[in-house]
Design a protein around this motif. Structure first.
Motif, PDB file in Angstrom:
ATOM      1  N   LEU A 216       0.828  -1.211   0.000  1.00  0.00           N
ATOM      2  CA  LEU A 216       0.000   0.000   0.000  1.00  0.00           C
ATOM      3  C   LEU A 216       0.861   1.259   0.000  1.00  0.00           C
ATOM      4  O   LEU A 216       0.605   2.203  -0.751  1.00  0.00           O
ATOM      5  CB  LEU A 216      -0.909  -0.028   1.241  1.00  0.00           C
ATOM      6  CG  LEU A 216      -1.643   1.244   1.629  1.00  0.00           C
ATOM      7  CD1 LEU A 216      -2.663   1.616   0.559  1.00  0.00           C
ATOM      8  CD2 LEU A 216      -2.350   1.084   2.959  1.00  0.00           C
ATOM      9  N   LEU A 217       1.902   1.266   0.827  1.00  0.00           N
ATOM     10  CA  LEU A 217       2.725   2.463   0.966  1.00  0.00           C
ATOM     11  C   LEU A 217       3.631   2.680  -0.251  1.00  0.00           C
ATOM     12  O   LEU A 217       3.767   3.794  -0.748  1.00  0.00           O
ATOM     13  CB  LEU A 217       3.584   2.369   2.233  1.00  0.00           C
ATOM     14  CG  LEU A 217       2.791   2.319   3.546  1.00  0.00           C
ATOM     15  CD1 LEU A 217       3.718   2.044   4.711  1.00  0.00           C
ATOM     16  CD2 LEU A 217       2.033   3.626   3.764  1.00  0.00           C
ATOM     17  N   LEU A 218       4.247   1.583  -0.729  1.00  0.00           N
ATOM     18  CA  LEU A 218       5.176   1.707  -1.853  1.00  0.00           C
ATOM     19  C   LEU A 218       4.452   2.076  -3.143  1.00  0.00           C
ATOM     20  O   LEU A 218       4.951   2.852  -3.960  1.00  0.00           O
ATOM     21  CB  LEU A 218       5.936   0.397  -2.061  1.00  0.00           C
ATOM     22  CG  LEU A 218       7.149   0.151  -1.164  1.00  0.00           C
ATOM     23  CD1 LEU A 218       7.613  -1.288  -1.312  1.00  0.00           C
ATOM     24  CD2 LEU A 218       8.275   1.098  -1.535  1.00  0.00           C
ATOM     25  N   ALA A 219       3.261   1.514  -3.316  1.00  0.00           N
ATOM     26  CA  ALA A 219       2.565   1.668  -4.597  1.00  0.00           C
ATOM     27  C   ALA A 219       2.111   3.099  -4.832  1.00  0.00           C
ATOM     28  O   ALA A 219       1.794   3.480  -5.947  1.00  0.00           O
ATOM     29  CB  ALA A 219       1.370   0.725  -4.660  1.00  0.00           C
ATOM     30  N   ASN A 220       2.083   3.901  -3.756  1.00  0.00           N
ATOM     31  CA  ASN A 220       1.705   5.297  -3.971  1.00  0.00           C
ATOM     32  C   ASN A 220       2.835   6.081  -4.625  1.00  0.00           C
ATOM     33  O   ASN A 220       2.622   6.808  -5.595  1.00  0.00           O
ATOM     34  CB  ASN A 220       1.317   5.943  -2.650  1.00  0.00           C
ATOM     35  CG  ASN A 220       1.106   7.432  -2.812  1.00  0.00           C
ATOM     36  OD1 ASN A 220       1.951   8.225  -2.442  1.00  0.00           O
ATOM     37  ND2 ASN A 220      -0.010   7.802  -3.436  1.00  0.00           N
ATOM     38  N   GLN A 221       4.050   5.897  -4.147  1.00  0.00           N
ATOM     39  CA  GLN A 221       5.158   6.693  -4.656  1.00  0.00           C
ATOM     40  C   GLN A 221       5.793   6.104  -5.907  1.00  0.00           C
ATOM     41  O   GLN A 221       6.231   6.819  -6.780  1.00  0.00           O
ATOM     42  CB  GLN A 221       6.243   6.816  -3.582  1.00  0.00           C
ATOM     43  CG  GLN A 221       5.900   7.876  -2.557  1.00  0.00           C
ATOM     44  CD  GLN A 221       7.131   8.277  -1.775  1.00  0.00           C
ATOM     45  OE1 GLN A 221       7.878   7.425  -1.332  1.00  0.00           O
ATOM     46  NE2 GLN A 221       7.318   9.572  -1.603  1.00  0.00           N
ATOM     47  N   PHE A 222       5.854   4.779  -5.955  1.00  0.00           N
ATOM     48  CA  PHE A 222       6.659   4.168  -7.005  1.00  0.00           C
ATOM     49  C   PHE A 222       5.848   3.419  -8.056  1.00  0.00           C
ATOM     50  O   PHE A 222       6.397   2.867  -8.976  1.00  0.00           O
ATOM     51  CB  PHE A 222       7.691   3.223  -6.389  1.00  0.00           C
ATOM     52  CG  PHE A 222       8.597   3.902  -5.418  1.00  0.00           C
ATOM     53  CD1 PHE A 222       9.684   4.625  -5.862  1.00  0.00           C
ATOM     54  CD2 PHE A 222       8.347   3.857  -4.057  1.00  0.00           C
ATOM     55  CE1 PHE A 222      10.519   5.280  -4.979  1.00  0.00           C
ATOM     56  CE2 PHE A 222       9.172   4.509  -3.162  1.00  0.00           C
ATOM     57  CZ  PHE A 222      10.260   5.232  -3.617  1.00  0.00           C
ATOM     58  N   PHE A 223       4.538   3.374  -7.893  1.00  0.00           N
ATOM     59  CA  PHE A 223       3.671   2.579  -8.765  1.00  0.00           C
ATOM     60  C   PHE A 223       4.012   1.093  -8.652  1.00  0.00           C
ATOM     61  O   PHE A 223       5.112   0.730  -8.279  1.00  0.00           O
ATOM     62  CB  PHE A 223       3.785   2.998 -10.245  1.00  0.00           C
ATOM     63  CG  PHE A 223       3.335   4.411 -10.476  1.00  0.00           C
ATOM     64  CD1 PHE A 223       1.986   4.703 -10.633  1.00  0.00           C
ATOM     65  CD2 PHE A 223       4.254   5.457 -10.529  1.00  0.00           C
ATOM     66  CE1 PHE A 223       1.574   5.998 -10.828  1.00  0.00           C
ATOM     67  CE2 PHE A 223       3.839   6.747 -10.715  1.00  0.00           C
ATOM     68  CZ  PHE A 223       2.497   7.042 -10.875  1.00  0.00           C
ATOM     69  N   ILE A 224       3.031   0.269  -8.959  1.00  0.00           N
ATOM     70  CA  ILE A 224       3.329  -1.163  -9.014  1.00  0.00           C
ATOM     71  C   ILE A 224       2.745  -1.761 -10.276  1.00  0.00           C
ATOM     72  O   ILE A 224       1.749  -1.266 -10.821  1.00  0.00           O
ATOM     73  CB  ILE A 224       2.750  -1.969  -7.827  1.00  0.00           C
ATOM     74  CG1 ILE A 224       1.301  -1.552  -7.571  1.00  0.00           C
ATOM     75  CG2 ILE A 224       3.598  -1.856  -6.601  1.00  0.00           C
ATOM     76  CD1 ILE A 224       0.561  -2.546  -6.731  1.00  0.00           C
ATOM     77  N   THR A 225       3.385  -2.817 -10.733  1.00  0.00           N
ATOM     78  CA  THR A 225       2.831  -3.630 -11.812  1.00  0.00           C
ATOM     79  C   THR A 225       2.801  -5.060 -11.292  1.00  0.00           C
ATOM     80  O   THR A 225       3.463  -5.367 -10.299  1.00  0.00           O
ATOM     81  CB  THR A 225       3.701  -3.574 -13.075  1.00  0.00           C
ATOM     82  OG1 THR A 225       4.919  -4.287 -12.809  1.00  0.00           O
ATOM     83  CG2 THR A 225       4.025  -2.159 -13.489  1.00  0.00           C
ATOM     84  N   PRO A 226       2.059  -5.945 -11.963  1.00  0.00           N
ATOM     85  CA  PRO A 226       2.010  -7.331 -11.484  1.00  0.00           C
ATOM     86  C   PRO A 226       3.382  -7.999 -11.465  1.00  0.00           C
ATOM     87  O   PRO A 226       3.562  -9.010 -10.813  1.00  0.00           O
ATOM     88  CB  PRO A 226       1.085  -8.019 -12.485  1.00  0.00           C
ATOM     89  CG  PRO A 226       0.213  -6.926 -12.998  1.00  0.00           C
ATOM     90  CD  PRO A 226       1.091  -5.708 -13.054  1.00  0.00           C
ATOM     91  N   SER A 227       4.365  -7.428 -12.164  1.00  0.00           N
ATOM     92  CA  SER A 227       5.679  -8.066 -12.163  1.00  0.00           C
ATOM     93  C   SER A 227       6.660  -7.396 -11.191  1.00  0.00           C
ATOM     94  O   SER A 227       7.851  -7.669 -11.226  1.00  0.00           O
ATOM     95  CB  SER A 227       6.258  -8.071 -13.572  1.00  0.00           C
ATOM     96  OG  SER A 227       6.307  -6.756 -14.069  1.00  0.00           O
ATOM     97  N   SER A 228       6.141  -6.526 -10.303  1.00  0.00           N
ATOM     98  CA  SER A 228       7.037  -5.843  -9.358  1.00  0.00           C
ATOM     99  C   SER A 228       7.577  -6.767  -8.280  1.00  0.00           C
ATOM    100  O   SER A 228       8.542  -6.436  -7.598  1.00  0.00           O
ATOM    101  CB  SER A 228       6.296  -4.702  -8.654  1.00  0.00           C
ATOM    102  OG  SER A 228       5.791  -3.791  -9.575  1.00  0.00           O
ATOM    103  N   GLY A 229       6.902  -7.919  -8.089  1.00  0.00           N
ATOM    104  CA  GLY A 229       7.200  -8.755  -6.927  1.00  0.00           C
ATOM    105  C   GLY A 229       8.620  -9.278  -6.869  1.00  0.00           C
ATOM    106  O   GLY A 229       9.242  -9.280  -5.811  1.00  0.00           O
ATOM    107  N   GLY A 230       9.135  -9.713  -8.026  1.00  0.00           N
ATOM    108  CA  GLY A 230      10.452 -10.346  -8.055  1.00  0.00           C
ATOM    109  C   GLY A 230      11.532  -9.474  -7.438  1.00  0.00           C
ATOM    110  O   GLY A 230      12.303  -9.925  -6.582  1.00  0.00           O
ATOM    111  N   ALA A 231      11.574  -8.210  -7.857  1.00  0.00           N
ATOM    112  CA  ALA A 231      12.616  -7.307  -7.363  1.00  0.00           C
ATOM    113  C   ALA A 231      12.464  -7.086  -5.856  1.00  0.00           C
ATOM    114  O   ALA A 231      13.454  -7.026  -5.120  1.00  0.00           O
ATOM    115  CB  ALA A 231      12.549  -5.975  -8.100  1.00  0.00           C
TER     116      ALA A 231
END
Lengths: 302, 216, 570
Positions: A216-231
């Motif tokens: 919730l917190l990260l997705a506000n500043q950095f955006f997320i995509t379904p492939s963000s998980g790996g990193a």
């Protein structure tokens, strides 16, 4: 002043990474296995928050829904609860049937869950970057040249509360003591009447709640995509390796170091160079100190 | 004497091979019973089977009027069985105090009362309460493990060779402590390779030979 | 096992299952080649690419049991290597293919060397980081790799200067290489070679003491697996005629892992079947559309939980139990050692763990034909000494020699190859292997049956070690130690768990074996067992030798009585 700005940004990013790494360690300690899906759960937490935003704005009276601050504040607890529930399901599906198997098997089962999450969410929400609403509105304030967004402060505040709360739970309560005892010697813990399986389920629930908060917190500043998980998973894994396998404090410290490394080196060079350097540093660490920078959490006396 | 533990025709073992063969024994309330026998005759197997760490093949185990043979380890422990395992097994990363507190099923005043009993019994632990358990010497660890078992307020403590690998002088302290525990009325079933070590402490000595109780 | 089965279903001989699976795979490829269209042929060629990748993964993940997450990166290196060389210089596949394999094998070697000694979780992380580095490189080295867009216009396969056309010709080349690769893999992992892998995977502690150089074997499996991945990558780019960073994505590894788990980690036939099925499944599950990959994850999860041995394991319910891998021959031989006896010399050995002294200046020797008993309270350092003597642990100080060979500070297999074998306090036997195969992991002569008879193992030699009771395990482990042609054997509590009758048989056997010139160091608590057989007894207490002498002397020694036998206290 630029250095100070980097410090503020690094603290906020490190706090969010710290939440990610803590969830990773909780499952690691409870099961002895790496949860390879943890990054995907953080990403899923972001999408859960996005879905909940839609649901909350449609349920809430207009005057609340209109004021973003209220949505953000309601979003945090609801995300935590939903993710904790998913944690119980995750434990039941991917861990419980395999609890007597070697850790490698659980590692593979969590790889499978990660695959389901990232591709399932991609199919449902599409691959475009998404963001969550801020916790306290989108404003920012400046101190001289220093620009601090409300969201950075919210990340820091939320992380301090959650990390502090978890520390209190683990160090000061009977449940926390029992979780630590069960992690160190589950058979002995059972022999003292501790319901170890229940504590493992609690660890999964807590881990995913933290993942939800981080998402919730990260997705506000950095955006997320379904492939963000790996990193994200990789960073948690790195943080735990640097901080000492199984250590909660070490995980937060490791996460902070990674965040500062990322922001610091990226400001001097470029994002890919920073990332590549990070992996090379990891190799150096593993080669020089196979037990992690700060050593294992527990010493040995023959 | 009121029976506390009644074991009838217990058969248990590993990988389909019976280590205990139709073993029958009783422990009365407040009794201290020693199981002696040389290495490999099944003393540890018996203790594991009583606590449920090893499933039985056949036979019954009654504990305080309940049939516990099919209960999981946790439930047997909650009914009042405690374990002092072979090889000590403290929780190494927890402090001495935490090792004791974690065992208590009670809160507040009652937990503090149990703590007082343990620290009275093993004064050496008092001064080391803030140390991590792995930092203790072997003898101190053994005392901690016995104290930890007491914190569960047990009716019966199962002890697997509590003096194994301890210097004689430390063994003496541990055996004295076992005697004190027996005198406050806690049932004890203790395994030993050498019965003479326990001396007059025990109310009965049972000799285990190849999975049976043999006459002394 | 999750699948229950009655004996009636077990009608097929064990070898028939992989044979039938191979026949099915072959027939599918053949029918696709003959009746399929261009698209089907392309799909089948890609299945062949996956098959090679999976066979390679069976080396590192399957046989070596290493959670290697860089296998997909090795694939990418082969893909880009072959693409760049053929595209830039128009080289023949006969050159670019082997080059691709060499690049990937080299990359595997570079990854394996530094991280080999890491425990499994760190090994996984290190290989994952290596994979990420490759992905970073592929995306960011624009001039070499074409960056995010990749390289278009990769030529098709060229063999001996002839361009191999799309469709059927390409398919034939790919599957010919799959067949060749499968054959090589089978040669490298079947029979005794397979046994060695199993010993390393299931009993890492014991493997070194059988003379297996586990570090080297692990590196080999990674490098050979890497070469397979490189070949697969090269074939892929020439089949698709384009290369992009997609080949370096983590999803390549995940799909390969899924195929390997679903097919069966150790079965080549199973791997081929899974590669064929899973590379076609997107076609069959078109209805799922974008959920296809998620479904892939669900299948992997289900396989891990319900079919841990993969499809080949599921099919095995129809077959009779596998026979041992080694034949049941019983060569007649005499059991005299084939080498002259040697003396194990332990001098001034010290070891401490985190400040706690485990051994403090221990010296003694075990000569040929001698039986030396080692007694002492638990925690007095007996097992530590056995570990140091056999190279499982390093001494802080002191020297250990066996005959002419210095053992201290050298890897475990050195001691084993010099002729020093051991057993473990808890027998270290590979639970999935038959008794005969387990002993064969120690033998280089095919004399496992003879040794089993010699130690008096009377049960079925075809049953798995996992089904044995404790006493039988000890005997099997003893037979395995002797089968290494050992000149001296360290036995850690050999009589524990034996009945009185078995223990006295063992005592007689030890006497006979010693009379033939072997030395024995026997750690035990059972004095009735030790007293009659030992030439000398040594008593350790808190890391020091407190008494040495004949059994009679030791039994009466006051220091030993105090430390070990104990006096009545109350």
């Amino acid at each position: 002043m630029a250095a100070l700005q980097l410090l503020v940004n690094g603290l906020a990013l490190g706090a969010a990474y710290g939440l990610v790494a803590l969830g990773f360690v909780l499952v690691l300690n409870a099961t002895g296995a790496v949860n390879f899906a943890h990054g995907d759960w953080v990403m899923a937490g972001g999408f859960v928050a996005i879905a909940l935003t839609g649901a909350l704005t449609s349920i809430l009276p207009v005057e609340f829904a209109g004021g973003g601050a209220w949505v953000g504040l309601l979003l945090l607890p609801t995300t935590l609860v939903v993710m904790a529930g998913l944690g119980l399901i995750f434990c039941r599906v991917a861990y419980t049937p395999l609890k007597n198997q070697p850790p490698v098997t659980i590692f593979v089962s969590t790889i499978a869950v990660g695959l389901i999450l990232s591709n399932g969410i991609n199919a449902q929400f599409g691959g475009a970057p998404r963001s969550t609403p801020p916790l306290f509105g989108a404003g920012q304030f400046s101190l001289g040249d220093l620009v601090i967004s409300h969201q950075s402060l919210s990340i820091l505040g939320t992380a301090i509360i959650l990390i502090g709360g978890l520390g209190w739970l683990m160090e000061r309560t009977q449940t926390g003591r029992r979780m630590r005892a069960a992690a160190q010697d589950p058979e002995m813990a059972r022999a003292m009447g501790i319901r170890v399986d229940r504590l493992i389920a609690v660890s999964f629930a807590l881990a995913l709640a933290l993942a939800g908060a981080a998402g919730l917190l990260l997705a506000n500043q950095f955006f997320i995509t379904p492939s963000s998980g790996g990193a994200l998973m990789l960073k948690a894994y790195l943080a735990v390796t640097i901080g000492g396998w199984g250590s909660l404090r070490g995980a937060v410290a490791g996460a902070m170091l990674i965040a500062f490394f990322e922001i610091g080196v990226a400001s001097l060079t470029s994002q890919p160079v920073a990332e590549g350097l990070l992996y090379l540093v990891l190799f150096a660490i593993l080669f020089a100190r196979p037990q992690g920078v700060f050593g294992e959490a527990i010493g040995h006396r023959a | 004497m009121t029976p506390l533990l009644e074991v009838d025709a217990l058969t248990a073992g590993y990988g389909g091979v019976a280590v205990l063969r139709a073993l029958t024994l009783n422990v009365g309330v407040g009794e201290c019973v020693a199981i002696v026998g040389s290495n490999g005759v099944g003393k540890s197997t018996l203790i594991r089977a009583l606590l449920g760490q090893l499933p039985r093949v056949s036979g019954t185990i009654r504990f305080g009027d309940r049939d516990v043979a099919d209960l999981p380890v946790e439930d047997r422990a909650r009914l009042g069985m405690a374990l002092v395992p072979e090889g000590r097994r403290v929780f190494p990363g927890l402090t001495v105090l935490e090792n004791l507190e974690v065992a208590s099923g009670q809160g507040g005043a009652r937990r503090r009362q149990s703590l007082d009993i343990v620290f009275d019994l093993f004064p050496v632990l008092t001064s080391r309460r803030g140390h991590r358990a792995w930092q203790l010497s072997g003898g101190q660890q053994q005392m901690l493990v016995i104290g930890r078992a007491l914190m569960t307020e047990p009716k019966l403590i199962l002890m697997d060779e509590p003096t194994l690998g301890l210097a004689p002088i430390v063994s003496r302290d541990v055996i004295k402590a076992i005697g004190k525990i027996a005198r406050i009325g806690t049932g004890i079933l203790v395994s030993e390779q050498n019965e003479s070590r326990l001396g007059r402490l025990v109310t009965r000595v049972l000799k285990l030979e190849a999975g049976h109780l043999a006459p002394l | 096992m999750t699948v229950g089965t009655t004996g009636k279903m077990r009608i097929l001989p064990a070898w028939s299952i992989p044979t039938i699976v191979l026949a099915v795979v072959g027939a599918s490829v053949l029918s696709g080649a003959i009746w399929g269209g261009r698209y089907d042929q392309q799909l089948l060629a890609m299945a062949g690419v996956w098959a090679l990748l999976v066979i390679g993964y069976q080396f590192s993940f399957g046989h070596a049991g290493a959670l290697n997450l860089a296998h997909g990166a090795f694939f990418a290196i082969g893909a880009y290597g072959s693409a760049i060389f053929s595209r830039t210089w128009g080289l023949d596949f006969l050159i670019t293919g082997p080059l691709a394999m060499a690049f990937s094998a080299l990359a595997a070697l570079l990854v394996a060397l530094p991280v080999l000694r890491l425990s499994s979780h760190y090994f996984a992380l290190a290989t994952l980081a290596a994979a990420q580095l490759v992905l970073l490189g592929v995306v960011n080295l624009q001039s070499l790799t074409g960056g995010a867009n990749g390289l278009p216009g990769v030529p098709g396969l060229t063999v001996f200067g002839f361009a191999v056309a799309r469709g059927l010709p390409n398919l034939i080349v790919v599957w010919a290489l799959v067949a060749a690769g499968a054959l090589v893999a089978w040669k490298l992992t079947s029979g005794r070679r397979g046994l060695v892998y199993t010993a390393m995977r299931e009993t890492p502690l014991a493997a070194g003491t059988l003379g297996i150089d586990t570090s080297r074997l692990r590196i080999q499996s990674l490098v050979v697996g890497g070469a397979f991945a490189g070949l697969a990558g090269a074939l892929q780019v020439h089949t698709l005629r384009v290369v992009s960073p997609e080949v370096a994505q983590f999803s390549v590894l995940v799909i390969c892992l899924t195929m390997t788990v679903i097919g069966g980690r150790l079965s080549i036939a199973g791997g081929l079947l899974a590669a064929l099925l899973l590379s076609h499944s997107p076609e069959w599950f078109r209805g799922f559309e974008s959920y296809y990959l998620a479904a892939n994850g669900a299948v992997l999860l289900a396989a891990v939980i319900f079919a841990p041995a993969g499809l080949i394991g599921l099919l095995a319910v129809f077959s009779k139990r596998p026979r041992p891998l080694v034949p049941a021959v019983s060569p007649t031989r005499d059991f005299k050692p084939n080498r002259e006896g040697a003396t194990l010399e332990i001098s001034d050995v010290a070891k401490s763990y985190g400040g706690v002294v485990a051994l403090d200046g221990v010296s003694f020797s075990v000569g040929p034909g001698e039986i030396v008993g080692l007694i002492g309270p638990n925690g007095s350092g007996k097992t530590t000494l056995a570990n140091i003597a056999t190279g499982l642990d390093r001494p802080d100080r002191g020297k250990i020699t066996f005959g002419e060979v210095t053992l201290s500070g050298r890897p475990d297999y050195v001691a084993a190859r010099a002729g020093l074998a051991r057993s473990f306090q808890t027998p270290e036997l590979p639970v999935t292997l038959s008794v005969r195969d387990a002993v064969a992991t120690g033998s280089r002569r095919g004399d496992e049956n003879a040794w089993l008879a010699q130690v008096g193992f009377g049960r079925s030699r075809d049953q798995t070690c996992g089904a044995l009771d404790h006493g039988s395990r000890r005997l099997v482990e003893f037979a395995r130690a002797l089968a290494t042609e050992a000149r001296c054997v360290i036995l850690d509590e050999p009589a524990a768990g034996l009945s009185d009758g078995q223990a006295s048989d063992l005592a007689g056997l030890l006497k006979n074996l010693a009379a033939e010139g072997r030395g024995f160091m026997v750690i035990d608590h059972n004095m009735e067992f030790l007293m009659p057989i030992c030439d000398r007894l040594i008593c350790l207490d808190r890391g020091r030798v407190i008494a040495v002498g004949t059994p009679k002397d030791i039994a009466g020694d006051p220091a030993v009585r105090r430390a070990y036998f104990g006096d009545p206290i109350l």
